[in-house]
Design an enzyme around this catalytic site. Structure first.
Site, short mmCIF file in Angstrom:
data_model
loop_
_atom_site.label_atom_id
_atom_site.label_comp_id
_atom_site.label_asym_id
_atom_site.label_seq_id
_atom_site.Cartn_x
_atom_site.Cartn_y
_atom_site.Cartn_z
N GLU A 82 68.56 32.45 -21.57
CA GLU A 82 67.94 33.78 -21.66
C GLU A 82 68.01 34.33 -23.09
O GLU A 82 67.06 34.97 -23.56
CB GLU A 82 68.60 34.73 -20.66
CG GLU A 82 68.29 34.33 -19.22
CD GLU A 82 68.99 35.17 -18.16
OE1 GLU A 82 68.58 35.08 -16.99
OE2 GLU A 82 69.95 35.90 -18.48
N LYS B 154 66.46 47.78 -17.96
CA LYS B 154 65.13 47.65 -17.35
C LYS B 154 64.34 48.97 -17.52
O LYS B 154 64.92 50.02 -17.83
CB LYS B 154 65.29 47.29 -15.88
CG LYS B 154 65.94 45.91 -15.67
CD LYS B 154 66.04 45.56 -14.18
CE LYS B 154 66.64 44.19 -13.98
NZ LYS B 154 66.64 43.79 -12.54
N TYR C 27 62.10 35.11 -15.46
CA TYR C 27 62.32 35.11 -14.02
C TYR C 27 61.75 33.87 -13.32
O TYR C 27 61.46 33.91 -12.12
CB TYR C 27 61.74 36.39 -13.40
CG TYR C 27 62.63 37.61 -13.63
CD1 TYR C 27 63.96 37.62 -13.21
CD2 TYR C 27 62.13 38.75 -14.24
CE1 TYR C 27 64.77 38.72 -13.42
CE2 TYR C 27 62.94 39.88 -14.45
CZ TYR C 27 64.27 39.85 -14.02
OH TYR C 27 65.08 40.94 -14.21
N THR D 9 73.33 43.24 -6.72
CA THR D 9 71.89 43.33 -6.98
C THR D 9 71.27 44.53 -6.28
O THR D 9 70.48 45.27 -6.89
CB THR D 9 71.20 42.02 -6.51
OG1 THR D 9 71.82 40.91 -7.16
CG2 THR D 9 69.71 42.05 -6.82
N HIS E 14 69.73 44.02 -16.14
CA HIS E 14 69.78 42.59 -15.88
C HIS E 14 70.95 42.02 -16.66
O HIS E 14 71.22 42.47 -17.77
CB HIS E 14 68.50 41.88 -16.36
CG HIS E 14 68.68 40.38 -16.42
ND1 HIS E 14 68.51 39.58 -15.32
CD2 HIS E 14 69.10 39.56 -17.43
CE1 HIS E 14 68.79 38.32 -15.66
NE2 HIS E 14 69.15 38.28 -16.93
N PHE F 263 59.27 38.89 -3.59
CA PHE F 263 59.40 40.03 -4.52
C PHE F 263 58.95 39.72 -5.94
O PHE F 263 58.94 40.60 -6.79
CB PHE F 263 60.83 40.57 -4.49
CG PHE F 263 61.90 39.63 -4.98
CD1 PHE F 263 62.13 39.45 -6.34
CD2 PHE F 263 62.71 38.92 -4.08
CE1 PHE F 263 63.12 38.60 -6.80
CE2 PHE F 263 63.71 38.06 -4.53
CZ PHE F 263 63.91 37.90 -5.90
N ARG G 14 78.55 41.20 -15.28
CA ARG G 14 78.04 41.17 -13.90
C ARG G 14 78.85 42.13 -13.00
O ARG G 14 78.29 42.84 -12.17
CB ARG G 14 78.13 39.75 -13.31
CG ARG G 14 77.23 38.72 -13.97
CD ARG G 14 75.79 38.79 -13.54
NE ARG G 14 75.56 38.45 -12.14
CZ ARG G 14 74.34 38.28 -11.61
NH1 ARG G 14 73.25 38.43 -12.36
NH2 ARG G 14 74.19 37.98 -10.34
N ARG H 122 74.91 50.04 -11.25
CA ARG H 122 73.96 50.14 -10.14
C ARG H 122 74.48 51.06 -9.04
O ARG H 122 73.73 51.86 -8.46
CB ARG H 122 73.66 48.73 -9.60
CG ARG H 122 72.82 47.89 -10.57
CD ARG H 122 72.88 46.42 -10.24
NE ARG H 122 71.92 45.60 -11.00
CZ ARG H 122 71.88 44.28 -10.96
NH1 ARG H 122 72.74 43.60 -10.21
NH2 ARG H 122 70.97 43.62 -11.66
N ASN I 69 67.00 48.37 -10.27
CA ASN I 69 68.47 48.36 -10.33
C ASN I 69 69.00 48.41 -11.76
O ASN I 69 70.09 47.93 -12.04
CB ASN I 69 69.02 47.16 -9.54
CG ASN I 69 68.51 45.84 -10.07
OD1 ASN I 69 67.79 45.78 -11.07
ND2 ASN I 69 68.89 44.76 -9.41
P1 IDP Z 1 70.42 39.89 -10.26
O1 IDP Z 1 69.58 40.74 -11.19
O2 IDP Z 1 71.55 40.68 -9.67
O3 IDP Z 1 70.86 38.60 -10.90
P2 IDP Z 1 68.45 38.31 -8.78
O4 IDP Z 1 68.67 37.78 -7.40
O5 IDP Z 1 68.50 37.33 -9.90
O6 IDP Z 1 69.49 39.51 -9.02
O7 IDP Z 1 67.03 39.05 -8.78
C1 IDP Z 1 66.41 39.42 -9.99
C2 IDP Z 1 65.87 40.81 -9.84
O8 IDP Z 1 64.81 40.81 -8.88
C3 IDP Z 1 66.87 41.83 -9.31
O9 IDP Z 1 67.71 42.36 -10.31
C4 IDP Z 1 65.94 42.89 -8.72
O10 IDP Z 1 65.38 43.72 -9.74
C5 IDP Z 1 64.83 42.03 -8.13
N1 IDP Z 1 65.06 41.66 -6.72
C6 IDP Z 1 65.97 40.77 -6.25
N2 IDP Z 1 65.91 40.67 -4.90
C7 IDP Z 1 64.93 41.52 -4.52
C8 IDP Z 1 64.38 41.89 -3.24
O11 IDP Z 1 64.78 41.40 -2.19
N3 IDP Z 1 63.38 42.83 -3.25
C9 IDP Z 1 62.89 43.40 -4.40
N4 IDP Z 1 63.39 43.08 -5.61
C10 IDP Z 1 64.39 42.16 -5.68
MG MG Z 2 69.69 36.97 -11.52
#
Ligand code: IDP
Ligand code: MG
Length: 151
Positions: A127, A10, A50, A92, A116, A58, A86, A103, A113
């Site tokens: 994807e 990212k 996304y 996350t 992805h 968010f 993962r 992370r 973070n």
């Molecule tokens: P992941 O990347 O671990 O699969 P997801 O739930 O798919 O997590 O969320 C996608 C991305 O959205 C996360 O990697 C993070 O950058 C962002 N994100 C997820 N939850 C939040 C939140 O509660 N606040 C702000 N950003 C979030």
């Molecule tokens: Mg995800």
């Protein structure tokens, strides 16, 4: 099972010059790089990527963030590659991610973070197709693969 997974460095990690650190971890794990590109993700691509988060609080900030600078797109292949990556990326929320994960070692917040990765084989297929044409992926055999086979 040999799988392919989609991984993205990212904009926060790119801007912090952490590409080598991140790519090195996947290489040292034994995963095989089968596709890679550098690009600033367009709004259209970010919205496709996304789509599952559309409507969440968010989501607008996430799309702004992911389109804010260069990113590296990759496809990594290997035994249970989806789960392996993962696990290496960590939870996350970087604050909750275990030390030893990307992370956990390098992040402080939930949005920024660093990486992805696809969360299932089906998601990976979806994807990969968003970011890569089939001819941009390679089927090369690595020198070590002849003795890595465990079947
Ligand atoms: P992941 O990347 O671990 O699969 P997801 O739930 O798919 O997590 O969320 C996608 C991305 O959205 C996360 O990697 C993070 O950058 C962002 N994100 C997820 N939850 C939040 C939140 O509660 N606040 C702000 N950003 C979030
Ligand atoms: Mg995800």
């Amino acid at each position: 099972m040999i799988e392919r997974t989609f991984v993205m460095i990212k904009p926060d990690a790119f801007g912090r010059r952490l590409c080598g650190e991140i790519i090195g971890r996947y290489e040292r794990k034994g995963l095989k790089l089968v596709g890679m590109k550098l690009q600033i993700v367009s709004n259209t691509l970010a919205e496709q990527h996304y789509a599952e988060h559309k409507g969440k609080k968010f989501y607008p900030a996430l799309v702004d963030f992911i389109t804010s600078g260069p990113t590296v797109q990759m496809v990594w292949e290997g035994e249970n590659a989806v789960a392996a990556v993962r696990k290496m990326n960590g939870a996350t929320n970087s604050q909750e991610a275990d030390l030893g994960t990307i992370r956990g070692d390098h992040g402080l917040t939930v949005q920024n973070n660093l990486v992805h990765a696809s969360d299932s084989v089906d998601t990976a297929t979806r994807e990969i197709a968003i970011y890569f044409r089939p001819e941009e992926l390679f089927d090369h055999v690595m020198p070590d693969e002849k003795w890595m086979k465990n079947d």
